[in-house]
Design a protein around this motif. Structure first.
Motif, PDB file in Angstrom:
ATOM      1  N   LYS A 176       1.901   2.050  -3.459  1.00  8.64           N
ATOM      2  CA  LYS A 176       0.849   2.717  -4.227  1.00  8.64           C
ATOM      3  C   LYS A 176       0.920   4.234  -4.048  1.00  8.64           C
ATOM      4  O   LYS A 176       0.579   4.994  -4.931  1.00  8.64           O
ATOM      5  CB  LYS A 176      -0.501   2.197  -3.736  1.00  8.64           C
TER       6      LYS A 176
ATOM      7  N   ARG B 290       0.832  -1.206   0.000  1.00  8.01           N
ATOM      8  CA  ARG B 290       0.000   0.000   0.000  1.00  8.01           C
ATOM      9  C   ARG B 290       0.866   1.256   0.000  1.00  8.01           C
ATOM     10  O   ARG B 290       0.502   2.256  -0.614  1.00  8.01           O
ATOM     11  CB  ARG B 290      -0.939  -0.024   1.206  1.00  8.01           C
TER      12      ARG B 290
ATOM     13  N   LEU C  28      -1.478   5.081   4.815  1.00  6.03           N
ATOM     14  CA  LEU C  28      -1.769   4.088   3.780  1.00  6.03           C
ATOM     15  C   LEU C  28      -2.962   4.553   2.956  1.00  6.03           C
ATOM     16  O   LEU C  28      -3.948   5.036   3.514  1.00  6.03           O
ATOM     17  CB  LEU C  28      -2.087   2.738   4.427  1.00  6.03           C
TER      18      LEU C  28
END
Length: 424
Positions: A20, A17, A110
């Motif tokens: 990302k 995450r 996150l």
RNA sequence: GGUGAGGUGGAUGAGUGGCUGAAAUCAGUAGUUUGCUAAACUGCCGUACGGGUUAAACUGUACCGCGGGUUCGAAUCCCGCCCUCACCGCCA
């Protein structure tokens, strides 16, 4: 700040995450878990030894009471030996705890599952748009010409008084600021938000709690004499209302709104991007903030997005709502929607609001918790958004509504402004 | 800026070296009882980080504004800092 327990539970998922969000130093996750292991080990052995010292001290007291001086002396010797091992343990613990804390604040929040993949603004996803982009007459001009024409804002005068990026609003220009602030606040309080007028300077603890420190230090003006920071947004003082607080579950949701000037040092680029009202060192903004139950934060996020959208619709401006991709999101946010309005004379979209769910990233730093029905204390979720930032709204209002007779104001502002038109 | 007083758990407030993580009262909460409103009684009632447990129970350490020091032992003694209040000065 992320919770160590989350990292420990699923380090690989956390790394995915983080990736990302375009975060590079993924090894930091493992480092943190290792440091936490070490911290636990050190504390266990420190606590054990300290327990022996405490027990012995108690016994010494009793022996002294009974007059057993020799026995007490023996115990004192023991305590002295234990304390020698205690000192280095304490030092190591301080070092490890510092390392752990330093590492932990480097991790961004996150991203939520719905956050689009991507690294640049071009990869943001338009969720929806509304309003009509006007077709301007051939002699239409950008707002920096309009503010001069109608004597609303004097940028050069600001240069003289302070420096670039500190405009001076004059006459109807000043009144338009006041009208917008008043309208925005009324719109928010009507929706159940409580109005705050917070300090415009905060101490370091507050700036740290909302995530401006340590990594965005350079973006804030710093009054070094008193170690105060000029706020970059009302989010900072207002969210800190609930720092170090344990709320009752029934007190949630907390809904707050505040007007404040916002001060930003950000060096930024030159030219068209910073021309006129596009980017300033001081600007006016009205903010909305909510502290909510973790299970409700995503529903509240949608509610806040709808709220800001209604506000923009009432101003009759063409807008679009973007869901930011992982790489374009802020450090503390789990998901962010940006609102942009179309500046017809500049022929570009300008960001006027950013609505984010921080989940428990800010509340973990701030220690803002609530006691649930089961009696357990847990972190609340925090969200905030602009409703709205003034300068670019003003730019669009002026540009999009210019006519030969003057600038027409949307109906909702006319009562606040005291006229329907800005003219000479 | 000057002088003085003070900072203890949700609140009030006791506590000047060991029996105090902290009296008492209020608030909160669970229960008992009196037919309801209301009252009486009983228990529980801070936070963090560990150990332990399926979860509890249980248990260790730290925390009486913050940081340091003295001591076998500190809320209590010493030093520095921060903050609050009162009065004076200055002032929108």
């Amino acid at each position: 700040m992320l919770q160590v327990s989350v990292l420990r539970a699923a380090p690989e998922a956390v790394k995915q995450r983080l990736a990302k969000k375009n975060f590079k130093d993924l090894a930091l996750v493992d480092t943190i878990v290792q440091l936490d292991d070490e911290r636990k080990k050190l504390q266990a052995s420190f606590d054990d030894t300290q327990a022996k010292v405490n027990a012995a001290s108690k016994e010494i007291g009793m022996m002294m009471g009974k007059g057993d001086k020799d026995g007490a002396e023996v115990l004192k010797q023991n305590v002295a030996t234990w304390k020698q091992t205690l000192e280095p343990l304490k030092e190591q613990m301080a070092v490890v705890e510092k390392q752990l804390a330093d590492a932990l604040v480097q991790l961004p929040n996150l991203p939520a599952a719905e956050v689009p993949e991507g690294k640049t603004p071009e990869e943001n996803v338009t969720v929806r748009s509304g309003g009509n982009i006007p077709t301007l007459g051939a002699n239409a001009v950008p707002h920096w010409d309009l503010t001069k024409k109608y004597n609303l804002i004097d940028f050069e005068l600001g240069n003289k008084i302070t420096g670039s990026g500190f405009p001076v609003y004059i006459g109807k220009g000043a009144k338009l600021q006041r009208a917008l602030i008043q309208y925005f606040l009324d719109f928010n309080t009507a929706a159940g938000y409580t109005e705050y007028l917070p300090p415009f300077m905060v101490n370091a603890a507050s700036a740290y709690a909302t995530g401006q420190l340590p990594d965005k230090e350079g973006q804030m003006y710093h009054a070094t004499e008193d170690d105060f920071y000029l706020i970059p947004t009302a989010e900072v003082p207002v969210t800190n209302v609930y720092r170090d607080t344990i709320l009752k579950e029934e007190e949630l949701p907390v809904k707050m709104t505040a007007y404040s000037p916002c001060f930003r040092r950000e060096a930024g680029s030159y030219g068209k991007d910073v021309r006129g009202l596009n980017r300033l060192h001081q600007f006016e903004k009205v903010e909305i903030i909510q502290i909510v139950h973790p299970e409700k934060s995503y529903a509240v996020l949608e509610e806040m997005v709808a709220h800001v959208e209604k506000l923009l619709q009432s101003l009759e401006l063409p807008y679009r709502i973007l869901r930011l991709c992982g790489g374009d999101m802020g450090f503390a946010s789990a998901i962010t929607y940006d609102f942009e309005v179309y500046s017809a004379a500049q022929e570009r979209w300008l960001e006027v609001s950013s609505v984010s769910n921080f989940e428990n990233f800010q509340t973990n730093r701030m220690k803002c918790r609530f006691k649930g029905a089961d009696g357990k204390t847990q972190l609340a979720h925090s969200l905030n958004g602009s409703s709205l930032a003034l300068p670019r709204i003003v730019a669009c209002l002026l540009e999009n509504n210019q006519t030969d007779a003057g600038i027409e104001l949307p109906k909702v502002l006319q009562g606040y402004f005291g006229a329907g038109m800005i003219d000479n």
